[in-house]
Enzyme design. Sequence first.
Site, short mmCIF file in Angstrom:
data_model
loop_
_atom_site.label_atom_id
_atom_site.label_comp_id
_atom_site.label_asym_id
_atom_site.label_seq_id
_atom_site.Cartn_x
_atom_site.Cartn_y
_atom_site.Cartn_z
N ASN A 1 -68.47 13.26 19.33
CA ASN A 1 -67.43 12.56 18.59
C ASN A 1 -67.03 13.43 17.40
O ASN A 1 -67.78 13.53 16.44
CB ASN A 1 -67.99 11.20 18.12
CG ASN A 1 -67.03 10.46 17.21
OD1 ASN A 1 -65.87 10.85 17.07
ND2 ASN A 1 -67.51 9.37 16.61
N TRP A 2 -65.87 14.06 17.52
CA TRP A 2 -65.46 15.00 16.46
C TRP A 2 -64.99 14.26 15.21
O TRP A 2 -64.76 14.89 14.18
CB TRP A 2 -64.34 15.91 16.98
CG TRP A 2 -64.77 16.88 18.05
CD1 TRP A 2 -66.00 16.95 18.66
CD2 TRP A 2 -63.99 17.94 18.61
NE1 TRP A 2 -66.02 17.96 19.57
CE2 TRP A 2 -64.79 18.60 19.56
CE3 TRP A 2 -62.68 18.39 18.41
CZ2 TRP A 2 -64.33 19.68 20.31
CZ3 TRP A 2 -62.22 19.47 19.15
CH2 TRP A 2 -63.04 20.11 20.09
N LYS A 3 -64.81 12.96 15.31
CA LYS A 3 -64.31 12.16 14.17
C LYS A 3 -63.01 12.78 13.65
O LYS A 3 -62.25 13.33 14.44
CB LYS A 3 -65.38 12.02 13.09
CG LYS A 3 -66.69 11.45 13.67
CD LYS A 3 -67.68 11.01 12.65
CE LYS A 3 -68.92 10.47 13.35
NZ LYS A 3 -69.91 9.92 12.44
N HIS B 1 -66.62 1.88 16.86
CA HIS B 1 -67.52 2.73 16.05
C HIS B 1 -67.73 2.05 14.70
O HIS B 1 -66.81 1.42 14.16
CB HIS B 1 -66.89 4.12 15.88
CG HIS B 1 -67.86 5.10 15.32
ND1 HIS B 1 -68.17 5.14 13.98
CD2 HIS B 1 -68.62 6.06 15.91
CE1 HIS B 1 -69.08 6.08 13.78
NE2 HIS B 1 -69.36 6.65 14.94
N GLU C 1 -67.72 3.17 11.84
CA GLU C 1 -66.75 3.58 10.81
C GLU C 1 -65.47 2.77 10.94
O GLU C 1 -64.81 2.45 9.95
CB GLU C 1 -66.49 5.10 10.91
CG GLU C 1 -67.69 5.87 10.37
CD GLU C 1 -67.96 7.21 11.04
OE1 GLU C 1 -67.06 7.75 11.70
OE2 GLU C 1 -69.10 7.70 10.89
N GLU D 1 -75.90 2.96 17.45
CA GLU D 1 -75.82 3.89 16.32
C GLU D 1 -76.18 3.15 15.03
O GLU D 1 -75.33 2.49 14.43
CB GLU D 1 -74.39 4.42 16.19
CG GLU D 1 -73.92 5.23 17.37
CD GLU D 1 -72.83 6.24 16.98
OE1 GLU D 1 -73.00 7.41 17.29
OE2 GLU D 1 -71.85 5.84 16.34
N GLY E 1 -74.69 10.59 10.03
CA GLY E 1 -74.25 11.60 9.07
C GLY E 1 -75.18 11.75 7.88
O GLY E 1 -74.84 12.37 6.88
N SER F 1 -77.32 11.28 13.64
CA SER F 1 -78.02 12.53 13.31
C SER F 1 -78.77 13.14 14.49
O SER F 1 -79.86 13.70 14.32
CB SER F 1 -78.95 12.33 12.11
OG SER F 1 -78.21 11.93 10.97
N GLY G 1 -72.09 13.23 16.34
CA GLY G 1 -71.01 13.62 15.44
C GLY G 1 -71.14 15.08 15.05
O GLY G 1 -70.77 15.99 15.79
N GLY G 2 -71.71 15.32 13.87
CA GLY G 2 -71.77 16.65 13.27
C GLY G 2 -72.20 17.77 14.20
O GLY G 2 -71.56 18.84 14.24
#
Length: 244
Positions: free
Chosen positions: A7-9, A92, A94, A163, A169, A206, A227-228
């Site tokens: 997920n590149w967000k 998600h 977010e 999640e 993150g 993470s 993500g990251g």
Amino acid sequence: MKIIAGNWKMNTGIEEAGKLAQAIAEKPVKDGVRAVVCPPFTHLQTVGAQLKDTDYALGAQNMSPYDDGAYTGEISAKMLKELGVAYVILGHSERREIMGETDALVREKMEKALKEDLVPIVCVGENLEQREAGKEKDVVGKQVAAVLENAAADLSSVVIAYEPIWAIGTGKTASAEQAEEMCAFIYEQVEKFVPGKTLPVLYGGSVKPENVEELLAQPHIDGALVGGASLKADSYHKLVEGRA
Ligand code: 13P
């Protein structure tokens, strides 16, 4: 089969996205792994062109529950499909926390995705306060029930991603035991609402090459939503390989 979804967000410029996708596409994916790349909407076409006819599937990060019409700023399932999108991340944390998405909206989106043959990756997870209060299973159970209970649609292709918000993150991964415990609980909930069906349950928060192997070794963790660590071809490849 394990699913590794990146997920590149809201990251990368369009040129950077094309280069990243090109670097990702260079490496074949081993059997038994489904690798998915979810760039921002504006990069889907560029990234999709790089991933076309490779082992990598294209995913989106959100979708409208509506077909078309006066919904300024929204993107429909049909529009995504035209770009070759096969997966869509829905609900998600977010989006739930920052954009105010409700369980009911997430369910509507999931039903639309299923109707349009997109694979929905439905996210659930508790925040730190809820975990510290020992309410994590109540929260996650309610989120799972909200999408699966009395569903009219065929839910066979639904993917659930656990999640925990406190692990996103933050570098603070849930331990493999904590992640496994909740994913096993989600399996039980799925059995309750959709008897006889097993839906894949991913863990996210993470995930990195250093911890992916232990997480994926858990019996109820069918993959990772990352993500990251999905923003660099090298670390994403390691995740797809399942080891550092
Ligand atoms: P990080 O892997 O950066 O913690 O993000 C997890 C996530 O939210 C993926 O959807």
